[in-house]
Design an enzyme around this catalytic site. Structure first.
Site, PDB file in Angstrom:
ATOM      1  N   HIS A 504       0.837  -1.201   0.000  1.00  0.00           N
ATOM      2  CA  HIS A 504       0.000   0.000   0.000  1.00  0.00           C
ATOM      3  C   HIS A 504       0.876   1.257   0.000  1.00  0.00           C
ATOM      4  CE1 HIS A 504      -3.293  -2.585   2.182  1.00  0.00           C
ATOM      5  NE2 HIS A 504      -3.151  -2.904   0.908  1.00  0.00           N
ATOM      6  N   HIS A 546      -7.353  -1.101   2.385  1.00  0.00           N
ATOM      7  CA  HIS A 546      -6.524  -1.593   1.295  1.00  0.00           C
ATOM      8  C   HIS A 546      -6.700  -0.579   0.161  1.00  0.00           C
ATOM      9  CE1 HIS A 546      -5.843  -5.767   2.977  1.00  0.00           C
ATOM     10  NE2 HIS A 546      -6.595  -5.129   3.870  1.00  0.00           N
TER      11      HIS A 546
END
Length: 568
Positions: A504, A546
Site C-alpha cells: 500500500h 486496502h
C-alpha cells in the site's frame, strides 16, 4: 514525427484508469493517450477469483520489486510487488475492496485546505465507479452481517464489487468469534465508518475478479490505450512538460498536460530521470537538474502485516486448506474447468470470502508515551471515531504465506494482523543513471517507536482473540504464532522475523500545504507547467484500508479538477 494528444496519462492502475475514465466523460472529447508499461492482461483466465492469492506470482504481471534490507526487520529484503499491465496492481492484488474511514478523507481535506477531498466528495466518486452487488448466498441469514444502506453505494458503475456466491462453512463462525470476544459487528465496512467485524466486500463478482482495466472497456474513441510502452522520462521545454519518451526513443506529445500515474515507486523514477528531484541524487548519476525537488522520493509510507496460524480440528475448518494443498492439483484442475464453464465451484468459493475487522486499541495505547509523543494533529486524527488502529483478516490460503506446510497442518485457521498509521517515513532513491533500473525502496519498517508500540499492541489483541474460548476449543496446536503470554520483546521479535509489506505504498510525491509538497492541491507539480501526478504517491494520509479504493478516488478527483479547469 511524434503523435500529439491533449492529455497523456502514464500508468493504467486504479488512479490512471479512473482518471482516463473521468476525462472520457467530458462533453468536449479531449484526445487522451493512456500508456501502460506492461501487457494487455486480457486473458479471462487471469481473473479467476480464488486465484487472487497466486496471480501476483505471475512474473509477466509483476515488476518483482524488493525493498533494501530492513534494519529493524532482521535485515530482510521484503517483497515489494507492483502490478504490470493493464489494471496495474489491481490485476494482481488480493481483491480486498475497503474504502477507509471518513476521518481519512476529512484529514486529507484538512491538510491541503480543500474540502473537495473530504469523505462526502470521496464517497460520491466511489459511487460513480462501483456496481455494488449486495447478494449473499441463498438460504443463509446474513442480515446482521450484511446490511448496506443503498445511499452509500453505487449500482451501475464499471467496477463490480460484492460478495462471493458461496461462503465457507467456518466464515460466519469467524465473524461471530469477534463478537463473542467483545468486538462490535459492522454490517458495512464501506459506509465511512469501518470500525467492527464484517464480511468482506471484494473487487469481484460471480467468480470473476474486477480490475482497473474494467474502467477502460467501453470508452469513446477519443481515448487511445497503448500497452508495452515503458515511459522513461518527461519531455520538458523551459520547465514545461510537452510530452513523454518511451523505451526505444518513441515520443508522444501533449498539448495540455502530461499526467504521471505510475505509482509511489515509479512516478519518482520517471521524474528523476527527467531532471526533477533531489539535486544531490541527480548530480551523483550525471542527470542534469531541471528543478531541484528535495521532497521527491521522501515520505514513503506503507501498511505492513504479520500472520498467526493454528492447527484446528477437522470439524471446525472448511475444505480451503486442503484444496490449496500441493497434493490436490487434480481437484484444482477440475475446479478450473468448472470455473471456465460457468464461474462456479471451488475457485469461486475457497478464500473468496473473508472476515475482516477494523478496531481501535485500548486506552493504554492512546495514553502511551509513544502515542503522546505524536503531534497534536496526528493524535486528533488517530482518535477520530472512524479511524482504526489495526486490521484483522481471515480465510486466506496459508500455504502462500507459509511455504512447505506439512499435510498434517492443512486443517488450519489463521489471522493476518495489519499495522496501521505508520509514522515511519521511508525513501525511494536513485541507484543508476539507467532509467530501466528501479529505484532503491526503503520503507523503514518498524524503525519508528510508535510503529513498534502499535505492532506489539495489535498483535497482542489478535492473540487474545485466538486464546478466547470460542476459538481455542477447536485449536489443537500452533503452526506459527508467538505464545499467548509473550512479552513485548517477544512480540516485537515475531514481527521483525515475519513482517511483510501490504503493498500500500503511499506518499512519495506528497500533496500538502507546506515545504515538503511536491504537488499542489490540484495535483500540479510545483515549479513545472503542464505536469501533474495522479496516484498514491501524492496522497498525504495513509488511509485505513486496502488502498486500491483510494487510488480510484484519487483518479476521479483529478479528472473533476481537470474538466473544470479546461472547461471540458
Amino acid at each position: 514525427m511524434a503523435s500529439e494528444y491533449d492529455f497523456i496519462i502514464v500508468g493504467s492502475g486504479p488512479a490512471g484508469s479512473a482518471l482516463a475514465y473521468g476525462l472520457a466523460q467530458s462533453e468536449k472529447n479531449p484526445k487522451i493517450l493512456l500508456l501502460e508499461a506492461g501487457g494487455p492482461n486480457d486473458d479471462k483466465n487471469l481473473r479467476v477469483d480464488g486465484q487472487r492469492w497466486v496471480t501476483f506470482l505471475n512474473k509477466d504481471m509483476n515488476w518483482g520489486y524488493k525493498t533494501v534490507p530492513q534494519e529493524h526487520a532482521a535485515n530482510r529484503e521484503i517483497d515489494y510487488s507492483r502490478g504490470k499491465g493493464l489494471g496495474g496492481s489491481s490485476a494482481i492484488n488480493f481483491g480486498v475492496f475497503t474504502a477507509g474511514a471518513r476521518g481519512d478523507y476529512d484529514e486529507w481535506a484538512r491538510i491541503v485546505n480543500d474540502d473537495s477531498f473530504d469523505w462526502d466528495h470521496a464517497q460520491a466518486r466511489l459511487k460513480q465507479l462501483e456496481a455494488f452487488h449486495t447478494e449473499t448466498p441463498a438460504g443463509l441469514d446474513t442480515s446482521q452481517y450484511v446490511a448496506p444502506d443503498p445511499k452509500d453505494h453505487g449500482a451501475s458503475g464499471p467496477l463490480n464489487v460484492g460478495f462471493a456466491d458461496e461462503w465457507e462453512s467456518d466464515l460466519l463462525p469467524s465473524v461471530n468469534l469477534f463478537e463473542k470476544a467483545g468486538y462490535p459487528l459492522n454490517p458495512d465496512h464501506n459506509s465511512g465508518n469501518p470500525i467492527g467485524a464484517s464480511v468482506l466486500i471484494n473487487s469481484a463478482h460471480k467468480g470473476v475478479r474486477s480490475t482497473a482495466a474494467d474502467l477502460l472497456k467501453d470508452l469513446s474513441d477519443n481515448v487511445t490505450v497503448k500497452t508495452n510502452s515503458i515511459v522513461q522520462r518527461v519531455i520538458l521545454v523551459d520547465r514545461k512538460a510537452v510530452g513523454v519518451e518511451v523505451e526505444g526513443g518513441v515520443r508522444y506529445m501533449a498539448s495540455k498536460e502530461v499526467i504521471l500515474s505510475a505509482g509511489s515507486l515509479d512516478t519518482p523514477r520517471i521524474l528523476m530521470h527527467s531532471g526533477i528531484g533531489p539535486a544531490g541524487q541527480l548530480e551523483k548519476y550525471g542527470i542534469p537538474t531541471v528543478l531541484a525537488v528535495p521532497a521527491l522520493g521522501q515520505g514513503l509510507r506503507d501498511h505492513a502485516f504479520t500472520l498467526v496460524a493454528y492447527k484446528r480440528t477437522p470439524e471446525s475448518s472448511s475444505g480451503r486448506p486442503s484444496f490449496y494443498g500441493t497434493q490436490n492439483q487434480a481437484a484444482q484442475d477440475a475446479a478450473l474447468e468448472q470455473w471456465k464453464k460457468d464461474g462456479t465451484g471451488p475457485w469461486s468459493k475457497y478464500a473468496c470470502e473473508m472476515a475482516v475487522g477494523y478496531f481501535k486499541l485500548n486506552e493504554s495505547f492512546t495514553s502511551s508515551s509513544e502515542f503522546l509523543a505524536l503531534p497534536a494533529t496526528e493524535q486528533a486524527y488517530l482518535n477520530h471515531e472512524t479511524v482504526p488502529h489495526y486490521e484483522v483478516l481471515t480465510h486466506l490460503p496459508i500455504q502462500w504465506f507459509i511455504p512447505n506446510l506439512p499435510d498434517e497442518d492443512l486443517d488450519a485457521a489463521s489471522f493476518i494482523v495489519f499495522l496501521y498509521n505508520s509514522q515511519a517515513r521511508g525513501t525511494v532513491e536513485l541507484q543508476s543513471a539507467d532509467p530501466t533500473v528501479p529505484l532503491l525502496f526503503d520503507p523503514k519498517f518498524l524503525e519508528n517507536e510508535f510503529d513498534r508500540r502499535a505492532a506489539i499492541d495489535s498483535l497482542r489483541e489478535v492473540l487474545r482473540l485466538a486464546e478466547s474460548p470460542a476459538f481455542a476449543k477447536d485449536t489443537v496446536g500452533t503452526i506459527a504464532a508467538p505464545p499467548f503470554n509473550a512479552t513485548d520483546e517477544e512480540l516485537l521479535a515475531y514481527w521483525q522475523q515475519t513482517i511483510s509489506s501490504s503493498w500500500h505504498m503511499t506518499g512519495t510525491a506528497k500533496m500538502s500545504g507546506d515545504k515538503d509538497a511536491v504537488v499542489d492541491k490540484d495535483f500540479r507539480v510545483v515549479g513545472i507547467e503542464g505536469l501533474r501526478i495522479v496516484d498514491m504517491s501524492v496522497v498525504p494520509v495513509l488511509a485505513s484500508c486496502h488502498t486500491q479504493s483510494v487510488a480510484y478516488i484519487t483518479g476521479l478527483t483529478a479528472a473533476e479538477k481537470l474538466r473544470k479547469e479546461y472547461c471540458l
